[in-house]
Write a protein that holds these residues in place. Sequence first.
Motif, short mmCIF file in Angstrom:
data_model
loop_
_atom_site.label_atom_id
_atom_site.label_comp_id
_atom_site.label_asym_id
_atom_site.label_seq_id
_atom_site.Cartn_x
_atom_site.Cartn_y
_atom_site.Cartn_z
N GLU A 104 0.83 -1.21 0.00
CA GLU A 104 0.00 0.00 0.00
C GLU A 104 0.87 1.25 0.00
O GLU A 104 0.64 2.19 -0.78
N THR A 105 1.86 1.28 0.88
CA THR A 105 2.76 2.43 0.97
C THR A 105 3.51 2.63 -0.33
O THR A 105 3.66 3.76 -0.81
N SER A 106 3.98 1.55 -0.92
CA SER A 106 4.71 1.62 -2.19
C SER A 106 3.83 2.20 -3.30
O SER A 106 4.27 3.06 -4.07
N ALA A 107 2.58 1.75 -3.38
CA ALA A 107 1.67 2.25 -4.41
C ALA A 107 1.41 3.75 -4.23
O ALA A 107 1.50 4.53 -5.20
N LEU A 108 1.10 4.16 -3.02
CA LEU A 108 0.80 5.57 -2.77
C LEU A 108 2.03 6.45 -2.97
O LEU A 108 1.94 7.56 -3.52
N THR A 109 3.20 5.96 -2.57
CA THR A 109 4.44 6.72 -2.76
C THR A 109 4.74 6.88 -4.24
O THR A 109 5.12 7.96 -4.69
N ALA A 110 4.59 5.81 -5.01
CA ALA A 110 4.84 5.87 -6.45
C ALA A 110 3.91 6.87 -7.12
O ALA A 110 4.33 7.65 -7.99
N LEU A 111 2.67 6.87 -6.71
CA LEU A 111 1.69 7.80 -7.28
C LEU A 111 2.06 9.25 -6.96
O LEU A 111 2.09 10.11 -7.85
N ARG A 112 2.38 9.52 -5.72
CA ARG A 112 2.74 10.90 -5.33
C ARG A 112 4.02 11.36 -6.00
O ARG A 112 4.14 12.52 -6.39
N ARG A 113 4.97 10.46 -6.15
CA ARG A 113 6.24 10.79 -6.78
C ARG A 113 6.06 11.19 -8.25
O ARG A 113 6.80 12.01 -8.77
N ALA A 114 5.07 10.60 -8.92
CA ALA A 114 4.85 10.86 -10.34
C ALA A 114 4.11 12.17 -10.60
O ALA A 114 4.11 12.67 -11.73
N ALA A 115 3.46 12.73 -9.60
CA ALA A 115 2.72 13.98 -9.77
C ALA A 115 3.69 15.15 -9.86
O ALA A 115 4.78 15.08 -9.30
N PRO A 116 3.33 16.22 -10.53
CA PRO A 116 2.08 16.46 -11.24
C PRO A 116 2.04 15.71 -12.57
O PRO A 116 3.06 15.34 -13.13
N PHE A 117 0.83 15.53 -13.05
CA PHE A 117 0.57 14.81 -14.28
C PHE A 117 0.24 15.79 -15.40
O PHE A 117 -0.03 16.97 -15.14
N PRO A 118 0.21 15.30 -16.65
CA PRO A 118 -0.27 16.18 -17.72
C PRO A 118 -1.69 16.64 -17.40
O PRO A 118 -2.48 15.89 -16.80
N LYS A 119 -2.00 17.84 -17.77
CA LYS A 119 -3.35 18.37 -17.54
C LYS A 119 -4.35 17.57 -18.37
O LYS A 119 -4.10 17.30 -19.54
N PRO A 120 -5.47 17.19 -17.77
CA PRO A 120 -6.47 16.46 -18.55
C PRO A 120 -7.24 17.41 -19.47
O PRO A 120 -7.37 18.60 -19.18
N GLU A 121 -7.71 16.87 -20.57
CA GLU A 121 -8.61 17.63 -21.44
C GLU A 121 -9.85 17.99 -20.63
O GLU A 121 -10.29 17.21 -19.77
N SER A 122 -10.42 19.13 -20.91
CA SER A 122 -11.60 19.57 -20.15
C SER A 122 -12.77 18.60 -20.28
O SER A 122 -13.58 18.47 -19.37
N LYS A 123 -12.85 17.87 -21.41
CA LYS A 123 -13.95 16.92 -21.59
C LYS A 123 -13.90 15.75 -20.61
O LYS A 123 -14.90 15.06 -20.42
N PHE A 124 -12.75 15.51 -19.97
CA PHE A 124 -12.62 14.42 -18.99
C PHE A 124 -12.96 14.87 -17.57
O PHE A 124 -13.09 14.05 -16.67
N LEU A 125 -13.09 16.16 -17.36
CA LEU A 125 -13.31 16.71 -16.02
C LEU A 125 -14.76 16.58 -15.59
O LEU A 125 -15.68 16.83 -16.37
N ARG A 126 -14.95 16.18 -14.34
CA ARG A 126 -16.26 16.16 -13.68
C ARG A 126 -16.07 16.92 -12.37
O ARG A 126 -15.24 16.52 -11.55
N ARG A 127 -16.79 18.02 -12.22
CA ARG A 127 -16.65 18.87 -11.04
C ARG A 127 -15.20 19.32 -10.84
O ARG A 127 -14.68 19.34 -9.73
N GLY A 128 -14.51 19.58 -11.96
CA GLY A 128 -13.15 20.11 -11.91
C GLY A 128 -12.05 19.08 -11.66
O GLY A 128 -10.91 19.45 -11.40
N GLU A 129 -12.38 17.79 -11.77
CA GLU A 129 -11.37 16.76 -11.52
C GLU A 129 -11.64 15.51 -12.37
O GLU A 129 -12.75 15.32 -12.87
N VAL A 130 -10.61 14.70 -12.50
CA VAL A 130 -10.71 13.41 -13.18
C VAL A 130 -10.48 12.34 -12.13
O VAL A 130 -9.55 12.43 -11.33
N GLU A 131 -11.34 11.34 -12.13
CA GLU A 131 -11.22 10.22 -11.20
C GLU A 131 -10.64 9.02 -11.97
O GLU A 131 -11.15 8.64 -13.00
N ILE A 132 -9.54 8.47 -11.45
CA ILE A 132 -8.87 7.33 -12.07
C ILE A 132 -8.77 6.22 -11.02
O ILE A 132 -8.41 6.49 -9.87
#
Length: 156
Positions: A104-132
């Motif tokens: 769990e720690t490894s997954a969350l650390t890897a995710l945080r380390r990779a941020a920030p991400f490319p900006k999503p296209e506005s068509k993918f946004l719901r309430r100002g965010e993308v859920e993955i």
Amino acid sequence: MNAKTRMGLYCATAVLMSGCSGLLPGTRPPIATTTPDATSTASTLDDYKRALAQRIVAVNSTAVYVGRPQALLRAVIVVKYYVDADGQLLRTEIIRTNKDRRAETSALTALRRAAPFPKPESKFLRRGEVEIAESWLFNDDGRFQLRSIAEQQMDE
């Protein structure tokens, strides 16, 4: 096999591997590129998700297992994460776990380390965010692959 032969094979393998592209076998080169303002050019949400997975793998390459995942995985951790319109990681949530705290720690650390991400296209946004939602597949050695770009798992 004697020690000299084994060492020679290890060295030969290392030399051959040094010329590798760094992509996981069976994966494609990055699907989505970005515009000059760092907005993703992914045409679908799945393409955007794979591009984020490729970024996570690239940034965390030493923690990634290369090749087919083993038949019986040590852990499968599913993380839901949210990216805002600027590509910033907003929050994370573990939605499936086998209670392997190190994974769990490894997954969350890897995710945080990779941020920030490319900006999503506005068509993918719901309430100002993308859920993955992404699955981290952990082998016994603690290294992982991401389901959206991983090779097919080995048979038992």
